[in-house]
Design a protein around this motif. Structure first.
Motif, PDB file in Angstrom:
ATOM      1  N   GLY A   1       2.659  -4.688  13.731  1.00 36.64           N
ATOM      2  CA  GLY A   1       2.139  -3.825  12.922  1.00 36.64           C
ATOM      3  C   GLY A   1       1.554  -2.730  13.198  1.00 36.64           C
ATOM      4  O   GLY A   1       1.528  -2.248  14.508  1.00 36.64           O
TER       5      GLY A   1
ATOM      6  N   THR B   1     -12.271 -12.806   3.622  1.00 33.82           N
ATOM      7  CA  THR B   1     -12.455 -13.327   5.028  1.00 33.82           C
ATOM      8  C   THR B   1     -12.451 -12.710   6.074  1.00 33.82           C
ATOM      9  O   THR B   1     -11.239 -12.257   6.383  1.00 33.82           O
ATOM     10  CB  THR B   1     -11.987 -14.948   5.101  1.00 33.82           C
ATOM     11  OG1 THR B   1     -12.353 -15.724   4.288  1.00 33.82           O
ATOM     12  CG2 THR B   1     -12.397 -15.597   6.286  1.00 33.82           C
TER      13      THR B   1
ATOM     14  N   PRO C   1       3.135   3.901  13.404  1.00 39.47           N
ATOM     15  CA  PRO C   1       2.791   3.002  12.317  1.00 39.47           C
ATOM     16  C   PRO C   1       3.589   3.315  11.025  1.00 39.47           C
ATOM     17  O   PRO C   1       3.398   4.304  10.344  1.00 39.47           O
ATOM     18  CB  PRO C   1       1.043   3.298  12.041  1.00 39.47           C
ATOM     19  CG  PRO C   1       1.172   4.593  12.391  1.00 39.47           C
ATOM     20  CD  PRO C   1       2.267   4.909  13.398  1.00 39.47           C
TER      21      PRO C   1
ATOM     22  N   ILE D   1       0.946  -1.177  -0.248  1.00 45.14           N
ATOM     23  CA  ILE D   1      -0.175  -0.051  -0.096  1.00 45.14           C
ATOM     24  C   ILE D   1       0.938   1.246  -0.078  1.00 45.14           C
ATOM     25  O   ILE D   1       0.463   2.031  -0.363  1.00 45.14           O
ATOM     26  CB  ILE D   1      -1.013   0.066   1.162  1.00 45.14           C
ATOM     27  CG1 ILE D   1      -0.503  -0.215   2.368  1.00 45.14           C
ATOM     28  CG2 ILE D   1      -1.918  -0.898   0.922  1.00 45.14           C
ATOM     29  CD1 ILE D   1      -1.261   0.100   3.600  1.00 45.14           C
TER      30      ILE D   1
ATOM     31  N   ALA E   1     -12.370 -11.916  10.448  1.00 39.16           N
ATOM     32  CA  ALA E   1     -12.115 -12.607  11.453  1.00 39.16           C
ATOM     33  C   ALA E   1     -13.108 -11.624  12.539  1.00 39.16           C
ATOM     34  O   ALA E   1     -12.936 -10.452  12.314  1.00 39.16           O
ATOM     35  CB  ALA E   1     -10.856 -12.325  12.177  1.00 39.16           C
TER      36      ALA E   1
HETATM   37  C1  LIG Z   1      -0.533   5.576   0.977  1.00 36.61           C
HETATM   38  C2  LIG Z   1       0.196   4.789   1.868  1.00 36.61           C
HETATM   39  C3  LIG Z   1       1.660   5.174   1.764  1.00 36.61           C
HETATM   40  C4  LIG Z   1       2.583   4.564   2.717  1.00 36.61           C
HETATM   41  N1  LIG Z   1       3.900   4.772   2.464  1.00 36.61           N
HETATM   42  C5  LIG Z   1       4.713   4.167   3.379  1.00 36.61           C
HETATM   43  C6  LIG Z   1       6.205   4.350   3.237  1.00 36.61           C
HETATM   44  O1  LIG Z   1       6.591   5.007   2.215  1.00 36.61           O
HETATM   45  N2  LIG Z   1       6.878   3.878   4.139  1.00 36.61           N
HETATM   46  C7  LIG Z   1       6.553   3.170   5.332  1.00 36.61           C
HETATM   47  O2  LIG Z   1       7.215   2.580   6.231  1.00 36.61           O
HETATM   48  N3  LIG Z   1       5.100   2.967   5.558  1.00 36.61           N
HETATM   49  C8  LIG Z   1       4.273   3.623   4.694  1.00 36.61           C
HETATM   50  N4  LIG Z   1       2.985   3.451   4.628  1.00 36.61           N
HETATM   51  C9  LIG Z   1       2.472   2.584   6.083  1.00 36.61           C
HETATM   52  C10 LIG Z   1       2.349   1.220   5.787  1.00 36.61           C
HETATM   53  O3  LIG Z   1       1.720   0.828   4.785  1.00 36.61           O
HETATM   54  C11 LIG Z   1       1.757   0.769   7.067  1.00 36.61           C
HETATM   55  O4  LIG Z   1       2.509   0.775   8.226  1.00 36.61           O
HETATM   56  C12 LIG Z   1       1.764  -0.785   6.801  1.00 36.61           C
HETATM   57  O5  LIG Z   1       0.897  -1.421   5.748  1.00 36.61           O
HETATM   58  C13 LIG Z   1       1.130  -1.585   8.029  1.00 36.61           C
HETATM   59  O6  LIG Z   1       0.895  -3.054   7.596  1.00 36.61           O
HETATM   60  P1  LIG Z   1       0.074  -3.780   8.569  1.00 36.61           P
HETATM   61  O7  LIG Z   1       0.137  -5.339   8.260  1.00 36.61           O
HETATM   62  O8  LIG Z   1       0.310  -3.560  10.032  1.00 36.61           O
HETATM   63  O9  LIG Z   1      -1.442  -3.313   8.476  1.00 36.61           O
HETATM   64  P2  LIG Z   1      -2.366  -2.746   7.174  1.00 36.61           P
HETATM   65  O10 LIG Z   1      -1.627  -2.613   5.984  1.00 36.61           O
HETATM   66  O11 LIG Z   1      -3.033  -1.946   7.668  1.00 36.61           O
HETATM   67  O12 LIG Z   1      -3.172  -4.180   6.856  1.00 36.61           O
HETATM   68  C14 LIG Z   1      -4.135  -4.752   7.580  1.00 36.61           C
HETATM   69  C15 LIG Z   1      -4.531  -6.102   7.307  1.00 36.61           C
HETATM   70  O13 LIG Z   1      -5.471  -6.630   7.945  1.00 36.61           O
HETATM   71  C16 LIG Z   1      -6.599  -7.025   7.337  1.00 36.61           C
HETATM   72  N5  LIG Z   1      -7.663  -7.225   8.416  1.00 36.61           N
HETATM   73  C17 LIG Z   1      -8.177  -6.185   9.169  1.00 36.61           C
HETATM   74  N6  LIG Z   1      -8.910  -6.643  10.059  1.00 36.61           N
HETATM   75  C18 LIG Z   1      -9.350  -7.729   9.623  1.00 36.61           C
HETATM   76  C19 LIG Z   1     -10.232  -8.735  10.069  1.00 36.61           C
HETATM   77  N7  LIG Z   1     -11.014  -8.585  11.144  1.00 36.61           N
HETATM   78  N8  LIG Z   1     -10.306 -10.119   9.448  1.00 36.61           N
HETATM   79  C20 LIG Z   1      -9.519 -10.006   8.557  1.00 36.61           C
HETATM   80  N9  LIG Z   1      -8.284  -9.355   7.906  1.00 36.61           N
HETATM   81  C21 LIG Z   1      -8.555  -8.263   8.742  1.00 36.61           C
HETATM   82  C22 LIG Z   1      -6.662  -6.115   6.246  1.00 36.61           C
HETATM   83  O14 LIG Z   1      -7.522  -6.620   5.066  1.00 36.61           O
HETATM   84  C23 LIG Z   1      -5.203  -5.875   6.113  1.00 36.61           C
HETATM   85  O15 LIG Z   1      -4.928  -7.273   5.158  1.00 36.61           O
HETATM   86  C24 LIG Z   1       2.139   3.961   3.684  1.00 36.61           C
HETATM   87  C25 LIG Z   1       0.574   3.781   3.996  1.00 36.61           C
HETATM   88  C26 LIG Z   1      -0.278   4.286   2.967  1.00 36.61           C
HETATM   89  C27 LIG Z   1      -1.578   4.142   3.006  1.00 36.61           C
END
Ligand SMILES: Cc1cc2nc3c(=O)[nH]c(=O)nc-3n(C[C@H](O)[C@H](O)[C@H](O)COP(=O)(O)OP(=O)(O)OC[C@H]3O[C@@H](n4cnc5c(N)ncnc54)[C@H](O)[C@@H]3O)c2cc1C
Length: 465
Positions: free
Chosen positions: A295, A77, A311, A41, A79
């Motif tokens: 995360g 799916t 984050p 993303i 949770a």
């Molecule tokens: C436009 C943009 C640009 C970014 N650029 C940078 C960057 O350049 N450098 C950097 O370090 N960070 C960047 N980030 C931040 C980085 O993308 C996030 O910190 C990172 O994606 C977090 O990962 P995560 O797996 O914790 O959560 P998320 O990416 O928020 O993913 C959460 C996951 O959980 C799933 N989910 C949530 N609830 C449920 C449920 N109840 N059941 C099943 N699945 C569920 C979602 O579908 C998703 O797959 C950026 C973010 C964005 C939006």
């Protein structure tokens, strides 16, 4: 051993990959609310700009790659509930039916959700949404909605609410697409994660590229524009001195930060910490038996500050890997973050690592920040650019606490901030940065690397002999 990961982004997939790497016999299931596991993303702005030509190219790995790494994907799916004593997860599967998944160890990687600020028109009955050209941006679903607006409504203008790094990346992307962009930020300067002196340089780059930047401007309401107005949306804001600011526009993008998505873990009884994120220890264990988390949904251990909420994708990958390793029976600790980050704004880049004065002082340091400039490579070789630096160190101990950089996108800003990140990680003093054996050739650097010149400027100013 059945390991279940909730979330298919950076944290969940990193955990699944590491668990399978360490224990190729582990039964690993990843439950993902949407159909886009392991998508970058962070790359969304570059798909919106057109530089990444297809959304599929944003996938770090394809579904086939993930399956061949040994994980079972449950896509579309959700949770719904964690039954901790019974080690069961209630899910709603793609077809809409409910199912119960048993697990031995669970990893929550539900991430974050975008903050919806208190702007009239964004919430409540009749709230404006993607169909009106009003967007939040976090997931692939949000991205498809933005692209639909761009491709079907062909907007000529956009207002971006927020000038953090995502807001800036989107100002760049939409300008590249040919939209006239207005950026509204309620704080006094853009990119508030760096000092205002460097934020002002980012501001100048935006302005030079035609972005109308309105800082100190708080958006109050977004409404449908009246017939005859030059855009389909009307944005009402207030400037710092109380003056009303209004713009009509075709599209509004609200990017004012994220909050941890913790509902699932909190309902199961998990302890929450800073900013309401799930509390975890350095092994990424939550307060719930056999439940790990990683995360954007968890607190972040910061090497200089202790518990924070930070984050970032880079952190989510590392925490996810630690959670996956420990869930598979390992014993690894998350080493901690320094909040290292970098952003490209048109042809410039800004980066930071560690602490700024106002963050260091409350943490018990005695900070001093010195600004300096240096060339990215020998100025006699064509194409050199100045790098602007702000180095923060502790006056009493001389310890390096932080670095902020601004410079040309081809000036290795990202890798130069990493020099400081590595030095802070290893508790080096500012003075000791000059001892590092760093590379040199005139077209690419200088005998004294720019960051070392900045360190020497700090020592001259703060610790003169
Ligand atoms: C436009 C943009 C640009 C970014 N650029 C940078 C960057 O350049 N450098 C950097 O370090 N960070 C960047 N980030 C931040 C980085 O993308 C996030 O910190 C990172 O994606 C977090 O990962 P995560 O797996 O914790 O959560 P998320 O990416 O928020 O993913 C959460 C996951 O959980 C799933 N989910 C949530 N609830 C449920 C449920 N109840 N059941 C099943 N699945 C569920 C979602 O579908 C998703 O797959 C950026 C973010 C964005 C939006």
């Amino acid at each position: 051993m059945h390991l279940v990961m909730i979330g298919g982004s950076d944290a969940g997939i990193s955990a699944a990959l590491r668990a399978r790497e360490l224990d190729p016999g582990a039964d690993v299931t990843v439950v993902v609310a949407d159909a886009y596991p392991n998508f970058s993303i962070c790359g969304i702005p570059y798909y919106v700009s057109g530089e990444v030509t297809h959304w599929r190219n944003l996938a770090h790995r394809t579904i086939g790659d993930l399956e061949s790494a040994g994980m079972r994907l449950r896509l579309d799916t959700t949770a719904r509930r964690i039954d901790v004593p019974a080690r069961k997860l209630l899910i709603t599967s793609a077809g809409g039916g409910e199912e119960v998944l048993g697990y031995d160890r669970l990893i929550v990687g539900t991430g974050a959700v975008p903050v919806r600020p208190p702007i009239r028109g964004l919430a409540g009955p009749g709230a404006l949404g993607p169909g009106d050209g009003v967007h939040l941006l976090h997931s692939m679903g949000d991205t498809f909605a933005v692209m639909q607006t761009l491709e079907q409504a062909a907007p000529a203008s956009a207002v971006i609410v927020g000038a953090g790094y995502i807001g800036l990346e989107m100002a760049d992307a939409l300008t590249v697409r040919g939209l006239a962009v207005t950026q509204m930020e309620q704080l006094p300067e853009v990119l508030p994660t760096v000092d205002e002196e460097l934020g002002a340089l980012v501001h100048a780059e935006l302005a030079a590229r035609g972005v109308e930047v309105l800082t100190g401007t708080t958006v109050q309401a977004v409404t449908r524009a009246q017939a005859g107005q030059p855009g389909r949306l009307h944005v009402q804001a207030t400037a710092a001195d109380g003056t009303a600011v209004t713009r009509t526009t075709d599209m509004v993008l609200v990017v004012v930060g994220v909050r941890p998505d913790t509902a699932l873990a909190a309902e199961a009884g998990a302890t929450l910490g800073v900013k309401g994120a799930i509390a975890v220890d350095r092994r990424m264990r939550t307060s719930l038996q056999d439940v790990f988390a990683a995360g954007d949904c968890v607190i972040t251990h910061h090497r200089l500050l202790g518990e924070t909420y930070l984050p970032l994708g880079t952190t989510a990958h590392k925490q996810g890997r630690v959670a996956g390793e420990n869930a598979a029976g390992g014993n690894r600790e998350f080493a901690g973050s320094l909040g290292t980050q970098v952003v490209k704004i048109f042809d410039q880049a800004a980066a930071r690592t560690g602490l700024r004065d106002h963050e260091a002082a409350p943490a018990g340091f005695d900070p001093a920040t010195i600004e300096s400039e240096a060339d990215d490579h020998k100025a006699y070789y064509p194409g050199s650019h100045r790098i602007h630096m702000r180095i923060t160190g502790d006056r009493t101990t001389g310890r390096l606490l932080g670095l902020q950089l601004f410079g040309h996108r081809h000036s290795e800003i990202a890798k130069r901030i990493d020099i400081a990140a590595a030095a802070i990680f290893n508790d080096m003093t500012v003075d000791a940065v000059s001892n590092l054996d760093l590379s040199y050739t005139p077209p690419l650097g200088s005998p004294w690397e720019a960051v070392q010149m900045g360190a020497q400027a700090w020592v001259r100013a703060i610790q003169p002999r």
